[in-house]
Design a protein around this motif. Sequence first.
Motif, PDB file in Angstrom:
ATOM      1  N   GLU A 128      89.590 -48.968  -5.958  1.00 32.69           N
ATOM      2  CA  GLU A 128      90.963 -48.614  -5.674  1.00 32.69           C
ATOM      3  C   GLU A 128      91.073 -47.289  -4.930  1.00 32.69           C
ATOM      4  O   GLU A 128      92.044 -47.043  -4.215  1.00 32.69           O
ATOM      5  CB  GLU A 128      91.750 -48.530  -6.992  1.00 32.69           C
ATOM      6  N   GLY A 129      90.056 -46.440  -5.076  1.00 30.49           N
ATOM      7  CA  GLY A 129      90.072 -45.155  -4.399  1.00 30.49           C
ATOM      8  C   GLY A 129      90.103 -45.271  -2.886  1.00 30.49           C
ATOM      9  O   GLY A 129      90.513 -44.333  -2.197  1.00 30.49           O
ATOM     10  N   LYS A 130      89.684 -46.413  -2.353  1.00 32.02           N
ATOM     11  CA  LYS A 130      89.722 -46.604  -0.903  1.00 32.02           C
ATOM     12  C   LYS A 130      91.158 -46.716  -0.375  1.00 32.02           C
ATOM     13  O   LYS A 130      91.379 -46.624   0.828  1.00 32.02           O
ATOM     14  CB  LYS A 130      88.926 -47.838  -0.517  1.00 32.02           C
ATOM     15  N   GLY A 131      92.095 -46.923  -1.297  1.00 36.33           N
ATOM     16  CA  GLY A 131      93.499 -46.986  -0.898  1.00 36.33           C
ATOM     17  C   GLY A 131      94.212 -45.658  -0.990  1.00 36.33           C
ATOM     18  O   GLY A 131      95.421 -45.581  -0.779  1.00 36.33           O
ATOM     19  N   VAL A 132      93.472 -44.593  -1.318  1.00 39.78           N
ATOM     20  CA  VAL A 132      94.042 -43.246  -1.374  1.00 39.78           C
ATOM     21  C   VAL A 132      93.652 -42.520  -0.095  1.00 39.78           C
ATOM     22  O   VAL A 132      92.471 -42.346   0.199  1.00 39.78           O
ATOM     23  CB  VAL A 132      93.536 -42.465  -2.599  1.00 39.78           C
ATOM     24  N   LEU A 133      94.635 -42.097   0.666  1.00 39.27           N
ATOM     25  CA  LEU A 133      94.399 -41.532   1.992  1.00 39.27           C
ATOM     26  C   LEU A 133      94.755 -40.055   2.008  1.00 39.27           C
ATOM     27  O   LEU A 133      95.827 -39.656   1.533  1.00 39.27           O
ATOM     28  CB  LEU A 133      95.244 -42.276   3.038  1.00 39.27           C
ATOM     29  N   PHE A 134      93.857 -39.248   2.557  1.00 44.19           N
ATOM     30  CA  PHE A 134      94.108 -37.816   2.683  1.00 44.19           C
ATOM     31  C   PHE A 134      94.062 -37.396   4.147  1.00 44.19           C
ATOM     32  O   PHE A 134      93.428 -38.044   4.983  1.00 44.19           O
ATOM     33  CB  PHE A 134      93.080 -37.010   1.886  1.00 44.19           C
ATOM     34  N   TYR A 135      94.745 -36.290   4.418  1.00 42.31           N
ATOM     35  CA  TYR A 135      94.769 -35.757   5.786  1.00 42.31           C
ATOM     36  C   TYR A 135      93.388 -35.269   6.197  1.00 42.31           C
ATOM     37  O   TYR A 135      92.643 -34.693   5.408  1.00 42.31           O
ATOM     38  CB  TYR A 135      95.758 -34.602   5.890  1.00 42.31           C
ATOM     39  N   ARG A 136      93.070 -35.515   7.453  1.00 42.49           N
ATOM     40  CA  ARG A 136      91.839 -35.018   8.054  1.00 42.49           C
ATOM     41  C   ARG A 136      92.156 -34.453   9.431  1.00 42.49           C
ATOM     42  O   ARG A 136      93.202 -34.717  10.021  1.00 42.49           O
ATOM     43  CB  ARG A 136      90.794 -36.138   8.157  1.00 42.49           C
ATOM     44  N   ASN A 137      91.231 -33.656   9.942  1.00 42.97           N
ATOM     45  CA  ASN A 137      91.382 -33.045  11.260  1.00 42.97           C
ATOM     46  C   ASN A 137      90.001 -32.673  11.749  1.00 42.97           C
ATOM     47  O   ASN A 137      88.992 -32.962  11.092  1.00 42.97           O
ATOM     48  CB  ASN A 137      92.289 -31.818  11.169  1.00 42.97           C
ATOM     49  N   ASN A 138      89.931 -32.052  12.895  1.00 40.57           N
ATOM     50  CA  ASN A 138      88.634 -31.662  13.461  1.00 40.57           C
ATOM     51  C   ASN A 138      88.337 -30.174  13.280  1.00 40.57           C
ATOM     52  O   ASN A 138      87.445 -29.640  13.927  1.00 40.57           O
ATOM     53  CB  ASN A 138      88.584 -32.015  14.955  1.00 40.57           C
TER      54      ASN A 138
END
Length: 520
Positions: A492-502
């Motif tokens: 289920e953790g694959k459905g938790v989305l966090f912000y990313r950047n470069n």
Amino acid sequence: MSSTMVPPSVAPASVLEPLDLTASSSSSSLESTPAERSQSQTSLSSGEEDTMEMEPLDLQRLDAKLTSVGKSTATATATGSVNPHQPSTQISEGALKPSGHGTLLDTYGNEFKIPDVSVSQVRAAIPKHCFVRSARRSLGYVARDLIQCTVNWCLFRYVLTPRVHSAAASTLLWALFTLIQGFIMTGLWVLAHECGHQAFSDSKVLNDTVGFILHSALGVPYFSWKISHGKHHKATGHIERDQVFVPSTRERYASKFGRMVHEVTEMAEDAPIVTALTLIGQQLMGWNLYLTTNVTGHRHHHKAANGRGVGKKNGFGGGVNHFDPDSPIFDQKDRHLIMMSDVGLLTTVAVLTLIGMKFGAFVLTVGYIIPYLWVNNWLVWITYLQHTDPTLPHYDASTWSFARGASATIDREFGFIGRYFMHGIVETHVLHHFVCTIPFYNADEATEAIKPILGCHYRSNTQGGILGFLKAIWTSARLCCWVEPSEGAEGEGKGVLFYRNNNKNCVPPVKLDLPAAIQS
């Protein structure tokens, strides 16, 4: 950009373990299946009641749809791991339920555990008197703000500016006037927002009458926005159904620059000037573009009921806006309300035109148009920072729940400006997403009451007061570029989305291999 980013702290809370949102009376499993969760979501989204108008009984029924039975509370002590390179970031203490979700990391690298708090548990912790709404008190705040608008105008028009004879000094005084007037008018906007949530009084007629008049006068289609805002509350943090500031997925972010998904990690960091120009455009035009083109709203309009969204899309001429009764944002039963909202706006335009003709362009521009732009600026600023932060998650359809979405918000601190002029809308937003019918003047007490229940899932950034609030928009704009699952996510953790950047000082994006189809 400096190589050292100091993230906001997350306010500590107690160690009480939240209730399991998905516990079932027929099973000892701590998690429901994706199919069960999907069924709960369908039941919630198909309800005809607007979340903004839900009384306490309605919210209890809403919670029952999401949670078949709450498990008994227990105490534990645990803290999320903290990125040692970000010493000022601290995940608050609270019970973190062991799970098979893998390792989930927010943008700063702090470990995240999926919340399992229930709406009924949060409501039960709030003193009953916090739910009491007073029409007299609410109308008193409306009168106060209207008087302040009048006094502010008279003070600058007839007392201060006539005493200066320098054009530069006069310009500075009028600029100060528009800033202050913008603060006061934002407060009136917030009171109309209270009306839309039925937090203004016990009378729906009074709430909608006051809200319609105030929002129409401020250029807001009251009923139209009330409906879309209610759907935002029903789907906060849902990557496919939320109505405002829905983040780009990695795929969409890459497509903006003509890149493929696996190429995102190879892209150079955005120049600060690009971020600055983007923010300027967002603050000047963001609110109007949201109303007219649904910018920052979700794009899954083909899923709208009765095929209302087929062939429609965000953007100019796309058929998704807050003025067309046939927009997929609304249902067929809402047509008369959308038309009433449009009439309210047309009436405001007519009145402003008459004012301009009678009193001149200067009075209209300085007295209304510039303060109106300030209101729009603060509205976007506040909303953006309530839902965009390096510590906040978003959820896909299989992982989202109402309570998880409600806790995916953050309280901030705007000092005297936020608490006096803007009636605390900045400082008590987490509570507002759990129980939107509590009036703003009881929200501080209610917020303190729910902190021990939410534990580590309550988040706030109060560092720096007013200046900290103003700086936070730059931090979020630089660090919150797109969302994706954590590299160590499982199940289920694959459905938790966090912000990313470069940026090199944050958790790097997941490196993806070149697609096999392209390799061949």
